[in-house]
Every structure is written in C-alpha cells, then in structure tokens.
Design a protein around this motif. Structure first.
Motif, PDB file in Angstrom:
ATOM      1  N   THR A  38      -7.016  -4.068  -4.190  1.00  0.00           N
ATOM      2  CA  THR A  38      -7.616  -4.459  -5.408  1.00  0.00           C
ATOM      3  C   THR A  38      -8.586  -5.766  -5.332  1.00  0.00           C
ATOM      4  OG1 THR A  38      -5.391  -3.852  -6.425  1.00  0.00           O
ATOM      5  CG2 THR A  38      -6.936  -4.720  -7.909  1.00  0.00           C
ATOM      6  N   PRO A  39      -8.013  -6.852  -4.803  1.00  0.00           N
ATOM      7  CA  PRO A  39      -8.986  -7.857  -4.598  1.00  0.00           C
ATOM      8  C   PRO A  39     -10.519  -7.683  -3.739  1.00  0.00           C
ATOM      9  CG  PRO A  39      -7.301  -8.570  -3.309  1.00  0.00           C
ATOM     10  CD  PRO A  39      -7.089  -7.102  -3.928  1.00  0.00           C
ATOM     11  N   ASN A  40     -10.530  -6.531  -3.109  1.00  0.00           N
ATOM     12  CA  ASN A  40     -11.802  -6.442  -2.136  1.00  0.00           C
ATOM     13  C   ASN A  40     -12.477  -5.269  -2.652  1.00  0.00           C
ATOM     14  OD1 ASN A  40     -10.574  -8.799  -0.907  1.00  0.00           O
ATOM     15  ND2 ASN A  40      -9.792  -7.828   0.968  1.00  0.00           N
ATOM     16  N   CYS A  41     -11.918  -4.126  -1.936  1.00  0.00           N
ATOM     17  CA  CYS A  41     -12.724  -2.783  -2.105  1.00  0.00           C
ATOM     18  C   CYS A  41     -12.880  -2.182  -3.426  1.00  0.00           C
ATOM     19  CB  CYS A  41     -12.487  -1.701  -0.941  1.00  0.00           C
ATOM     20  SG  CYS A  41     -12.389  -2.320   0.735  1.00  0.00           S
ATOM     21  N   ILE A  42     -11.507  -2.293  -4.045  1.00  0.00           N
ATOM     22  CA  ILE A  42     -11.418  -1.847  -5.545  1.00  0.00           C
ATOM     23  C   ILE A  42     -12.265  -2.832  -6.438  1.00  0.00           C
ATOM     24  CG2 ILE A  42      -9.901  -1.441  -7.247  1.00  0.00           C
ATOM     25  CD1 ILE A  42      -9.574   0.558  -4.902  1.00  0.00           C
ATOM     26  N   ARG A  43     -12.151  -4.013  -6.498  1.00  0.00           N
ATOM     27  CA  ARG A  43     -12.845  -4.899  -7.063  1.00  0.00           C
ATOM     28  C   ARG A  43     -14.410  -4.874  -6.875  1.00  0.00           C
ATOM     29  NH1 ARG A  43     -11.561 -10.518  -9.748  1.00  0.00           N
ATOM     30  NH2 ARG A  43     -13.405 -11.272 -10.097  1.00  0.00           N
ATOM     31  N   GLN A  44     -14.838  -4.949  -5.736  1.00  0.00           N
ATOM     32  CA  GLN A  44     -16.213  -4.879  -5.257  1.00  0.00           C
ATOM     33  C   GLN A  44     -16.890  -3.607  -5.790  1.00  0.00           C
ATOM     34  OE1 GLN A  44     -18.285  -7.551  -4.274  1.00  0.00           O
ATOM     35  NE2 GLN A  44     -16.246  -8.827  -4.406  1.00  0.00           N
ATOM     36  N   ALA A  49       0.849  -1.202  -0.076  1.00  0.00           N
ATOM     37  CA  ALA A  49       0.018  -0.134  -0.040  1.00  0.00           C
ATOM     38  C   ALA A  49       1.012   1.145  -0.010  1.00  0.00           C
ATOM     39  CB  ALA A  49      -1.005  -0.046   1.227  1.00  0.00           C
ATOM     40  N   GLU A  50       1.969   1.266   0.638  1.00  0.00           N
ATOM     41  CA  GLU A  50       2.905   2.530   0.895  1.00  0.00           C
ATOM     42  C   GLU A  50       3.306   2.979  -0.592  1.00  0.00           C
ATOM     43  OE1 GLU A  50       5.405   2.341   4.643  1.00  0.00           O
ATOM     44  OE2 GLU A  50       4.844   0.440   3.994  1.00  0.00           O
ATOM     45  N   ALA A  51       3.647   1.860  -1.305  1.00  0.00           N
ATOM     46  CA  ALA A  51       4.290   2.459  -2.671  1.00  0.00           C
ATOM     47  C   ALA A  51       3.338   3.149  -3.450  1.00  0.00           C
ATOM     48  CB  ALA A  51       4.530   0.977  -3.517  1.00  0.00           C
ATOM     49  N   ILE A  52       1.991   2.902  -3.323  1.00  0.00           N
ATOM     50  CA  ILE A  52       1.051   3.907  -4.170  1.00  0.00           C
ATOM     51  C   ILE A  52       0.806   5.233  -3.799  1.00  0.00           C
ATOM     52  CG2 ILE A  52      -0.049   1.766  -5.125  1.00  0.00           C
ATOM     53  CD1 ILE A  52      -2.479   2.437  -3.651  1.00  0.00           C
ATOM     54  N   VAL A  53       1.250   5.509  -2.407  1.00  0.00           N
ATOM     55  CA  VAL A  53       0.652   6.636  -1.725  1.00  0.00           C
ATOM     56  C   VAL A  53       0.972   7.909  -2.809  1.00  0.00           C
ATOM     57  CG1 VAL A  53       0.883   8.191  -0.031  1.00  0.00           C
ATOM     58  CG2 VAL A  53       0.591   6.051   0.290  1.00  0.00           C
ATOM     59  N   PRO A  54       2.255   7.958  -3.527  1.00  0.00           N
ATOM     60  CA  PRO A  54       2.655   9.198  -4.045  1.00  0.00           C
ATOM     61  C   PRO A  54       1.621   9.167  -5.746  1.00  0.00           C
ATOM     62  CG  PRO A  54       4.741   7.990  -3.567  1.00  0.00           C
ATOM     63  CD  PRO A  54       3.492   7.464  -3.168  1.00  0.00           C
ATOM     64  N   ASN A  55       1.372   8.262  -5.967  1.00  0.00           N
ATOM     65  CA  ASN A  55       0.505   8.040  -7.209  1.00  0.00           C
ATOM     66  C   ASN A  55      -0.846   8.663  -6.982  1.00  0.00           C
ATOM     67  OD1 ASN A  55       2.396   7.481  -8.871  1.00  0.00           O
ATOM     68  ND2 ASN A  55       1.975   5.371  -9.352  1.00  0.00           N
ATOM     69  N   ALA A  72      -1.878  -7.026  -1.821  1.00  0.00           N
ATOM     70  CA  ALA A  72      -0.625  -7.571  -0.907  1.00  0.00           C
ATOM     71  C   ALA A  72       0.397  -7.828  -1.698  1.00  0.00           C
ATOM     72  CB  ALA A  72      -1.176  -8.478   0.030  1.00  0.00           C
ATOM     73  N   THR A  73       0.101  -8.585  -3.059  1.00  0.00           N
ATOM     74  CA  THR A  73       1.104  -8.844  -3.810  1.00  0.00           C
ATOM     75  C   THR A  73       0.815  -8.208  -5.304  1.00  0.00           C
ATOM     76  OG1 THR A  73       0.307 -10.856  -4.722  1.00  0.00           O
ATOM     77  CG2 THR A  73       1.525 -10.902  -2.564  1.00  0.00           C
ATOM     78  N   LEU A  74       1.934  -8.385  -6.184  1.00  0.00           N
ATOM     79  CA  LEU A  74       1.592  -7.877  -7.550  1.00  0.00           C
ATOM     80  C   LEU A  74       0.903  -8.860  -8.188  1.00  0.00           C
ATOM     81  CD1 LEU A  74       2.260  -5.766  -9.784  1.00  0.00           C
ATOM     82  CD2 LEU A  74       4.398  -6.760 -10.089  1.00  0.00           C
TER      83      LEU A  74
END
Length: 196
Positions: free
Chosen positions: A139-145, A34-40, A168-170
C-alpha cells in the motif's frame, strides 16, 4: 451493450506485485501481511474476468546486478545472497494461485509506480480504459504511487480495493488508504466492489 457492460469494458484491473519473492515467507523481501490478501486477490481477478474487465499484471523484474533497482535497494544485489525479483527467477514469478491468461497483459516495472518509465498510460488509452481498479502490494509504495499517478494522469475513476491490498502493518495500510480517499480515490471492500 448495456451500461454495466460498457462500464466494465472501459475498466482495467491492475494486479500489482503478487510475486513469490514478496509473498512467500521464505523470501528475504517477504511482506508481512501479504499472504492474508491472496484469497481476495484471487476472487477480484475472477470477478473482473467474469465482467470482461482488462487484467494487467504489474510485476517488478530486476537485472541480477541490481543496476536498474532504486539506489536504496541496490545493496540487496551486491553479495552472494539470493537476489529479489530478478528476471527469470522463481521469486519473480506470479503466485501459483493466480492464473495469467493469454488475453491478459503483463507490465514489467522497476520502480514503485506502474506508470513510471512504462507504456501503461498509452496501453490503457489504446484499450479505451478510463476506470482503474488497483489491488496487490504494497500500500505505501507500489499501490500508493500507482494510484497517485493515475490521478495525475486524469483517470476519472480510480479505485483501490482495500481488503485486496496490503502493507506490512494494518496501521500503515489504513494511513495510506486515508490519504488516497483525500484525493477522491474510491476505496471499496471486495464485497462492495463485487456488488457494483
């Protein structure tokens, strides 16, 4: 108003789950990746704001007893350990890097989908929104639903910015993006979306 202005006025950016309990490593429900996407996510919000896009902060907030959480999560609320994303706690707050403005809207949910038992659809329709851009976790939970429900509600354009969302993983992330593409969800990178 030109075509671009019309497009952005009818667009909402859903920023999902960017809360301290999900992103900070000290949290028991920290999402690796999750931390990796914060700037984007920060950049996507800035670009959306500059375009006049409606910004909706979608957050989870639970009762400290966990009685409004899914059954499989209720064990997280049953002992004396810190309880995740409880209303009024620091962990339920949106990250400090992300600034919520007065004109933004905050939507509280207790399940994966931002549409489930919320007023999101009626709120969006009241704004005249028919284009959704979705970012955040996971992605598999809140984003997908939320994405699948947006398609079910017949929003004609639904996009997930693939490098402003995370799992959690790519591998998990990519598998879910693949499924979303199959139902005609747009999957631009942040750079591609910014260039639209």
């Amino acid at each position: 108003m030109n075509d671009a202005e019309t497009k952005w006025k009818s667009t909402a950016l859903l920023v999902i789950g960017m809360q301290k309990d999900f992103i900070l490593p000290s949290s028991p429900v920290h999402l690796r990746g999750a931390e990796a996407i914060v700037p984007n996510v920060v950049k996507a919000v800035e670009v959306a704001r500059s375009r006049g896009v409606h910004i909706i902060w979608v957050v989870r907030e639970h009762d400290s007893s966990g009685r409004d959480a899914e059954l499989f999560r209720r064990h997280l609320y049953s002992d004396d350990k810190p309880k995740p994303v409880c209303k009024g706690t620091i962990g339920a707050e949106i990250l400090d890097e992300l600034v919520v403005q007065e004109c933004d809207y905050k939507l509280v949910k207790t399940r994966f989908s931002a549409f489930f038992n919320t007023n999101l659809d009626s709120y969006l329709k009241g704004l005249g929104v028919d284009n959704l851009v979705i970012i955040g976790i996971q992605t598999p939970n809140c984003i997908r639903q939320t994405t699948f429900d947006a398609v079910c509600y017949d929003y004609p354009i639904v996009a997930v910015i693939i490098d402003a969302t995370a799992a959690a993983t790519l591998d998990i992330h990519q598998a879910n993006i693949f499924d979303m593409k199959k139902i005609k969800v747009a999957t631009p990178t942040l750079e591609e979306w910014c260039a639209e």
